[in-house]
Scaffold this motif. Structure first.
Motif, PDB file in Angstrom:
ATOM      1  N   TRP B 417      69.361   0.335  -6.057  1.00  0.00           N
ATOM      2  CA  TRP B 417      70.752   0.449  -6.503  1.00  0.00           C
ATOM      3  C   TRP B 417      70.970   1.788  -7.183  1.00  0.00           C
ATOM      4  CZ3 TRP B 417      74.436  -3.873  -7.991  1.00  0.00           C
ATOM      5  CH2 TRP B 417      74.269  -4.977  -7.133  1.00  0.00           C
ATOM      6  N   ASP B 418      72.208   2.235  -7.120  1.00  0.00           N
ATOM      7  CA  ASP B 418      72.588   3.416  -7.897  1.00  0.00           C
ATOM      8  C   ASP B 418      72.894   2.934  -9.312  1.00  0.00           C
ATOM      9  OD1 ASP B 418      73.931   5.442  -9.222  1.00  0.00           O
ATOM     10  OD2 ASP B 418      74.997   6.127  -7.429  1.00  0.00           O
ATOM     11  N   VAL B 419      71.892   3.060 -10.190  1.00  0.00           N
ATOM     12  CA  VAL B 419      72.033   2.449 -11.513  1.00  0.00           C
ATOM     13  C   VAL B 419      73.142   3.111 -12.340  1.00  0.00           C
ATOM     14  CG1 VAL B 419      70.170   3.873 -12.474  1.00  0.00           C
ATOM     15  CG2 VAL B 419      70.753   1.697 -13.572  1.00  0.00           C
ATOM     16  N   ASP B 420      73.352   4.401 -12.119  1.00  0.00           N
ATOM     17  CA  ASP B 420      74.445   5.072 -12.837  1.00  0.00           C
ATOM     18  C   ASP B 420      75.795   4.507 -12.407  1.00  0.00           C
ATOM     19  OD1 ASP B 420      72.634   6.606 -14.157  1.00  0.00           O
ATOM     20  OD2 ASP B 420      73.113   8.488 -13.135  1.00  0.00           O
ATOM     21  N   ARG B 421      75.975   4.411 -11.100  1.00  0.00           N
ATOM     22  CA  ARG B 421      77.247   3.915 -10.587  1.00  0.00           C
ATOM     23  C   ARG B 421      77.456   2.464 -11.027  1.00  0.00           C
ATOM     24  NH1 ARG B 421      79.733   2.796  -5.046  1.00  0.00           N
ATOM     25  NH2 ARG B 421      81.775   2.204  -5.866  1.00  0.00           N
ATOM     26  N   PHE B 422      76.397   1.672 -10.960  1.00  0.00           N
ATOM     27  CA  PHE B 422      76.437   0.275 -11.378  1.00  0.00           C
ATOM     28  C   PHE B 422      76.930   0.162 -12.826  1.00  0.00           C
ATOM     29  CE2 PHE B 422      73.634  -3.377 -12.992  1.00  0.00           C
ATOM     30  CZ  PHE B 422      74.451  -4.378 -12.505  1.00  0.00           C
TER      31      PHE B 422
END
Lengths: 488, 488
Positions: B417-422
């Motif tokens: 997952w894109d943890v920043d975007r999440f």
């Protein structure tokens, strides 16, 4: 965790609410009763001393604090809401503006950025201002403290336009910029040059004609001289309403000259720009619609409470190029509270910004530009009446034309008297009498009594009271009577 | 002359007075009822559209304008007065501050200069601030919009100290000044360097240690390198309360270093300086009393309504050397309304200045520094409780230490997952839910959910609600449930 309740809200609201209503009634009474009191009065020494206490470590009952405000502050304020105040260029304020400040204070919005209604209110005020002055609807801008800050922003925008956005990174280096305004330009213009690192010598002060307007031929010559001397001309500043006598430069001619020379054209319309509200005065401002940026104050002729300055910018990209930053903790987002880009902090120097737009919005909505224009036209009519009265009084002489709302004159003095000192003492006497409050300036080396008619409450009778007061005080001094204050 | 009456005062005061009292009651109700409403809510498109009208040429009934405020502005403001607001660093405001704004709005004083009580109130606030921070009683200073402006003033003072007052006349020329702050310094510091014409490259950003404090050894090395390279070091800026994580530099060590190197020592204490009100936190600020100038905001931890920044200056002569002007129309006199020199316009950049001192004066008087200190200490306790809760939640991870009142953390994300975007989507979800309002920042390249506890109304339960909201929103997203906003 058993948590103490540290909130600054009261346990119950009844007492605070009652006190608030009393404050509101008192302030209505104060405004409604302005005319009956003195314009200004000096503070007694005891009152001064009472405002020098120790840092308050323990809190006090707000009612007691308010009583101190009533006793020590309210009677000894600046005086500008009073119809007899004609010193400097101050607006009078209105109860509508006061109520807007109440609402804004309760709302406590920060208009640095983010997506919320107060930002939209400010954008609307900016759009209205652009519409009023004839700038494109795509213009941007901000409310600021006042024209000192708005003119600084104008200089910074012009600096970026001349040197490119790299100036923000590398600084001025050895760039030899030159900007232009008339000798009648307000002191905040050289100050803006100082702050921006250009130095005030980089502001070329061009002579004015007899009407106090910039000499455009001399301006063109100065620009040519500077180019020949290796300077980089970058900015022409027109004045709409000069501080000393209210003169307005030929803005259309300046606009054409700036365009031909590829210079940024900024207008300092601190008080004069809002003359656009008055149809009869609007022609004075012809050319302002061609400005790249305009500085003006709503706390002057629009009678909005202090402070409420404004910078209007034709090209939003110029503002962004000068101020936008990319900061980790201030990232706008597509949605949520961090939406709404570009944020005001990206087009001006402030991040923390109160909701001064509300008092402008409510003032313009409640009164409309036509009524504000009528106030402005009336101020100019009062100034003309004052000038006529001065001209009719043998003891007085007028020192400047009256193109707008400012009258400069002085009391004649017998041979051998220091006429400047005589007039300065008269002004202080009149101020201390509480009957009127003119200020002074220097015109052609002579001290002038200066009356700027800016307050919506000021009538011809108030201007007459000023003249009466000057004449009576002058006569007392000529007769060798001790000063009023010596008898106090 | 038969004169029309253009005054903006009403013919009778009854209706306006009644409307004012209704506004006041409504705002009391609004503040008392904050907790029951959403922290923030997005504006519906119709409300946005309704705030885009034409320039009002005719006036309207103020009651109707007020109804628009009630419908379009009040429900959609920034949200910072709500206890669930933890985004950025915003104070919550108080009803006392609101009432002070009412009084100031009615008084309409201009604090640029002249001799009147509001100026004395401001001087008292400055003297109190000096006393609080341990600067000499002879210090001077001003209230400004916020620390963006106060830090600019600090940079300008240092610039004059380094180059002499002639810099105001001649500009920077080829001077190669270098100033120093840590990489954690607020973005308004490089902006101040930009505005001052130095360029932000002239600000050397020194690394921080693991606690987010400036690395003093690295600072000394950088200064030595710059001197060797022909630069002129002139200014060290310490941070009291860094924007990302609330770290405070070792101000005593910076003060000693600045003194040894003969550099101006400025402290950006935008929110951290007022921790001096809390005895347990005061040691964090040791050394601030040695500063040449300090920037701070009363609209943050002192809960004064926006805007109310402050610059404190040890040596009045430094402020005068940087800002005093001699202008014909602003001559102080020995007596009368033009007395009271030096005027605030001679020690800072503004000429038009509202009475923002009153809300600070009333807040400090009514609550006292001890109670404000208790609020500040409580904010830090809430932050520690929030950090402990984050540490106890397996789905969350903390991203920084919590030296003061700011907690940075994030929701863990599955591999791939894109943890920043999440986390950015979680923050927008939480904001749009109205339950809490965190913001984001970037720490070590990672997007962090950032909660700054600044509001006097915020309790541990509010911090828990933030965590609950993040966890629930995160779980929904992990489960692939459509976004809350998609269902709206």
């Amino acid at each position: 965790m058993s948590e103490p309740e540290p909130s600054l809200d009261p346990d119950g609201w009844t007492d605070l609410r009652a006190l608030g209503h009393r404050m509101l009634d008192d302030m209505f009474d104060h405004i409604a009763g302005l005319r009956a009191g003195p314009v200004w009065q000096p503070m007694p020494a005891e009152a001064r001393a009472a405002l020098q206490g120790e840092l308050p470590r323990a809190g006090e009952d707000l009612a007691a604090v308010y009583e101190e405000f009533r006793a020590l502050v309210l009677p000894y304020a600046t005086g500008n809401p009073h119809p007899g105040f004609m010193g400097w260029v101050h607006g009078g304020g209105t109860a509508v503006g006061m109520l807007a400040e109440l609402l804004a204070g309760g709302l406590n919005a920060n208009l640095g950025g983010r997506d919320h209604a107060p930002i939209l209110v400010e954008r609307q005020v900016i759009a209205w201002t652009a519409s009023l002055l004839g700038l494109p609807a795509s213009s941007t801008g901000l409310l600021l403290t006042g024209s000192s800050m708005a003119n600084l922003v104008g200089v910074l925008l012009a600096r970026t336009a001349a040197l490119g956005p790299e100036v923000r990174r590398h600084g001025l280096g050895g760039a030899r910029l030159a900007g232009y305004a008339s000798t009648a330009a307000h002191g905040c213009i050289p100050r803006a040059f100082e702050i921006a690192g250009l130095g005030r010598d980089a502001l070329r002060l061009v002579p004015t004609d007899a009407a106090g307007r910039i000499d455009c031929a001399a301006l063109a010559e100065q620009i040519a001289r500077d180019r020949a001397g290796g300077m980089l001309p970058f900015l022409v500043i027109g004045t709409a309403g000069s501080v000393d006598i209210g003169a307005t430069d030929d803005l259309a001619r300046l606009a054409a000259l700036a365009q031909a020379q590829r210079l940024w054209f900024h207008v300092d319309g601190a008080f004069g720009a809002l003359a656009a509200c008055a149809p009869a005065l609007r022609p004075l401002l012809d050319g302002i619609e061609a400005a790249d940026s305009v500085a003006l104050d709503f706390h002057k002729w629009a009678q909005v409470p202090y402070d409420a300055g404004c910078i209007l910018v034709r090209e939003p990209a110029a503002a962004l190029a000068t101020f936008a930053q990319s900061l980790a903790y201030l990232q706008p987002s597509a949605r949520g509270l961090a939406g709404g880009a570009p944020w005001p902090c990206d087009i001006g120097p402030d991040l923390s910004r109160g909701f001064r737009a509300l008092k402008v919005w409510m003032t313009l909505r409640a009164y409309g530009t036509e009524r504000i224009g009528a106030v402005i036209a009336h101020c100019c009519a009062v100034a003309r009446a004052l000038a006529a009265r001065v001209d009719a009084e043998p003891a007085l002489e007028r020192l400047a034309p009256v193109p707008l709302n400012i009258v400069c004159f002085r009391h004649r003095a017998p041979d051998g008297w220091d006429v400047d000192r005589f007039n300065a003492e008269i002004v202080a006497d009149v101020q201390e009498s509480g009957r009127a409050a003119p200020s002074t300036t220097i015109l052609g080396g002579q001290l002038a009594i200066r009356a700027a008619i800016v307050n919506h409450r000021t009538r011809v009778a108030d201007a007459d009271a000023l003249v009466d007061s000057v004449l009576e005080t002058g006569a007392l001094r000529l007769a060798g009577t001790p000063l009023a204050r010596d008898r106090m």
